[in-house]
Design a protein around this motif. Structure first.
Motif, PDB file in Angstrom:
ATOM      1  N   ILE A  99       0.834  -1.205   0.000  1.00  0.00           N
ATOM      2  CA  ILE A  99       0.000   0.000   0.000  1.00  0.00           C
ATOM      3  C   ILE A  99       0.866   1.251   0.000  1.00  0.00           C
ATOM      4  O   ILE A  99       0.566   2.232  -0.698  1.00  0.00           O
ATOM      5  CB  ILE A  99      -0.952  -0.010   1.214  1.00  0.00           C
ATOM      6  N   LEU A 100       1.940   1.238   0.767  1.00  0.00           N
ATOM      7  CA  LEU A 100       2.842   2.394   0.809  1.00  0.00           C
ATOM      8  C   LEU A 100       3.409   2.723  -0.562  1.00  0.00           C
ATOM      9  O   LEU A 100       3.670   3.887  -0.862  1.00  0.00           O
ATOM     10  CB  LEU A 100       3.993   2.126   1.787  1.00  0.00           C
ATOM     11  N   ARG A 101       3.592   1.701  -1.393  1.00  0.00           N
ATOM     12  CA  ARG A 101       4.174   1.919  -2.718  1.00  0.00           C
ATOM     13  C   ARG A 101       3.112   2.108  -3.805  1.00  0.00           C
ATOM     14  O   ARG A 101       3.460   2.373  -4.959  1.00  0.00           O
ATOM     15  CB  ARG A 101       5.053   0.722  -3.098  1.00  0.00           C
ATOM     16  N   LEU A 106      -0.353   7.003  -2.673  1.00  0.00           N
ATOM     17  CA  LEU A 106       0.471   8.187  -2.847  1.00  0.00           C
ATOM     18  C   LEU A 106      -0.347   9.365  -3.354  1.00  0.00           C
ATOM     19  O   LEU A 106      -0.118  10.519  -2.967  1.00  0.00           O
ATOM     20  CB  LEU A 106       1.632   7.877  -3.797  1.00  0.00           C
ATOM     21  N   ARG A 107      -1.311   9.106  -4.223  1.00  0.00           N
ATOM     22  CA  ARG A 107      -2.183  10.183  -4.695  1.00  0.00           C
ATOM     23  C   ARG A 107      -3.010  10.762  -3.554  1.00  0.00           C
ATOM     24  O   ARG A 107      -3.207  11.979  -3.469  1.00  0.00           O
ATOM     25  CB  ARG A 107      -3.103   9.668  -5.800  1.00  0.00           C
ATOM     26  N   ASP A 108      -3.502   9.883  -2.677  1.00  0.00           N
ATOM     27  CA  ASP A 108      -4.266  10.366  -1.533  1.00  0.00           C
ATOM     28  C   ASP A 108      -3.399  11.250  -0.630  1.00  0.00           C
ATOM     29  O   ASP A 108      -3.864  12.284  -0.123  1.00  0.00           O
ATOM     30  CB  ASP A 108      -4.814   9.181  -0.727  1.00  0.00           C
ATOM     31  N   ILE A 109      -2.150  10.851  -0.429  1.00  0.00           N
ATOM     32  CA  ILE A 109      -1.233  11.665   0.385  1.00  0.00           C
ATOM     33  C   ILE A 109      -1.006  13.020  -0.269  1.00  0.00           C
ATOM     34  O   ILE A 109      -0.993  14.071   0.402  1.00  0.00           O
ATOM     35  CB  ILE A 109       0.105  10.925   0.579  1.00  0.00           C
ATOM     36  N   ILE A 110      -0.837  13.030  -1.584  1.00  0.00           N
ATOM     37  CA  ILE A 110      -0.593  14.284  -2.306  1.00  0.00           C
ATOM     38  C   ILE A 110      -1.752  15.256  -2.119  1.00  0.00           C
ATOM     39  O   ILE A 110      -1.549  16.447  -1.857  1.00  0.00           O
ATOM     40  CB  ILE A 110      -0.351  13.999  -3.798  1.00  0.00           C
ATOM     41  N   PHE A 111      -2.983  14.758  -2.233  1.00  0.00           N
ATOM     42  CA  PHE A 111      -4.150  15.623  -2.103  1.00  0.00           C
ATOM     43  C   PHE A 111      -4.424  15.992  -0.646  1.00  0.00           C
ATOM     44  O   PHE A 111      -4.698  17.154  -0.325  1.00  0.00           O
ATOM     45  CB  PHE A 111      -5.382  14.946  -2.715  1.00  0.00           C
ATOM     46  N   GLU A 138      -2.149  13.476 -16.065  1.00  0.00           N
ATOM     47  CA  GLU A 138      -0.715  13.640 -16.354  1.00  0.00           C
ATOM     48  C   GLU A 138       0.012  14.241 -15.157  1.00  0.00           C
ATOM     49  O   GLU A 138       1.117  13.816 -14.802  1.00  0.00           O
ATOM     50  CB  GLU A 138      -0.541  14.526 -17.590  1.00  0.00           C
ATOM     51  N   LEU A 139      -0.616  15.233 -14.518  1.00  0.00           N
ATOM     52  CA  LEU A 139      -0.021  15.857 -13.340  1.00  0.00           C
ATOM     53  C   LEU A 139       0.113  14.852 -12.205  1.00  0.00           C
ATOM     54  O   LEU A 139       1.165  14.775 -11.545  1.00  0.00           O
ATOM     55  CB  LEU A 139      -0.868  17.048 -12.900  1.00  0.00           C
ATOM     56  N   THR A 144       3.137  11.597  -8.588  1.00  0.00           N
ATOM     57  CA  THR A 144       3.280  10.308  -7.904  1.00  0.00           C
ATOM     58  C   THR A 144       4.667   9.724  -8.120  1.00  0.00           C
ATOM     59  O   THR A 144       5.295   9.195  -7.188  1.00  0.00           O
ATOM     60  CB  THR A 144       2.211   9.321  -8.400  1.00  0.00           C
ATOM     61  N   THR A 145       5.159   9.830  -9.342  1.00  0.00           N
ATOM     62  CA  THR A 145       6.516   9.348  -9.628  1.00  0.00           C
ATOM     63  C   THR A 145       7.555  10.136  -8.837  1.00  0.00           C
ATOM     64  O   THR A 145       8.511   9.564  -8.299  1.00  0.00           O
ATOM     65  CB  THR A 145       6.812   9.462 -11.129  1.00  0.00           C
TER      66      THR A 145
END
Length: 301
Positions: A99-101, A106-111, A138-139, A144-145
């Protein structure tokens, strides 16, 4: 036979001696080129932003072990009813690491944490809402990368200890990101466990009410009790999967190991490059000779 070996050794020694003389006669050129490479490496690392490293060390929590024990009890009860529920002790930890990867996490963390500016995109939530679906996707893929590239997870095979390391030019963000990642995966795993347990309870209630066999009713209600205990464990403890063994601290000094390696290997490359030039010139029948301080001329051999 001995004479051939003597002649071969003599010729090899002579060749090595000639090559050494070629380099020695232009030793200041080797030094000059090496200094140029060294100066360039120093200039290059000066242009790089300082990077700070924050890390935290974590172990499986007691609630995680209790949840596995509860799952084992459920398996025993199910076997009494003729069902088979496989239990893998390490599956929860492996699932948490996956899940961490994952891109979704990761998208949820970003938002949720609004960390796009720390990843190189100065976009607000309103700006993202105005984007088309293609631009937004694309963003998100690029962000995420980028986020996946600034942290790493270390877990030795022979140990349950998990170490999360974040490297970033902002030391406070590096520390916070370690905390956010662990908090996020604990919450995600706990929420998923609650949802699954609630669904199982609803199903077991229907089955218990639809049967007239007393023993089966007892089994169903026992399984409901185990699922209720899983919900309680998930809701009570925030460290549902990972317990903090060594929390991240604010890094004070930038990590300079990589910069030092750049200087060392660039300087070595300068020495090798300068010697290669001298030997190449010698191979084509010429020799670079020093005539003065950093003055050279090309002489035909």
């Amino acid at each position: 036979m001995q004479e051939e070996n003597t002649i071969s050794t003599s010729e090899t020694g002579l060749n090595l001696k000639e090559l050494f003389e070629v380099v020695w006669k232009a030793k200041s050129l080797v030094v000059l080129i090496s200094l140029i490479f060294f100066a360039y490496s120093v200039y290059y690392i000066k242009s790089l932003p300082d990077s700070y490293s924050a890390y935290g060390t974590y172990v499986p929590s007691a609630d995680s072990a209790q949840a596995i024990s509860s799952a084992g009890s459920l398996s025993d009860i199910a076997q009494m009813a003729g069902l088979n529920i496989p239990i893998a002790e390490n599956s929860r930890i492996d699932l948490a690491l996956d899940i961490l990867r994952s891109r979704k996490f990761l998208r949820d963390i970003i938002f949720q944490k609004e960390i796009l500016p720390h990843l190189g995109w100065d976009w607000s939530a309103k700006d993202i809402e105005k984007m088309s679906e293609e631009e937004k996707e694309e963003l998100l893929q690029s962000a995420t990368t980028a986020l996946n590239g600034i942290f790493q997870i270390i877990k030795p095979r022979a140990s349950d200890t998990v170490k999360i390391i974040v490297n970033h030019e902002n030391p406070l963000f590096a520390k916070q990101l370690v905390e956010w990642l662990i908090e996020g995966v604990n919450k995600t795993m706990a929420d998923d466990a609650v949802v699954e347990a609630q669904k199982s309870i609803e199903y077991l209630k229907i089955q218990a009410n639809s049967t007239s066999v007393t023993d089966l009713k007892g089994l169903f209600y026992a399984m409901i009790g185990q699922h209720v205990s899983i919900i309680m464990l998930a809701e009570v403890n925030k460290e549902y999967v990972f317990k903090t063994l060594d929390p991240p601290v604010l890094p004070i000094w930038p990590t300079g190991a990589n910069k030092l390696k750049i200087i060392i290997w660039t300087s070595i490359a300068g020495v090798v490059f300068s010697i290669a030039i001298l030997l190449l010139v010698f191979y084509v029948g010429y020799q670079i000779v020093e005539t003065g301080l950093f003055r050279y001329k090309l002489r035909k051999i």
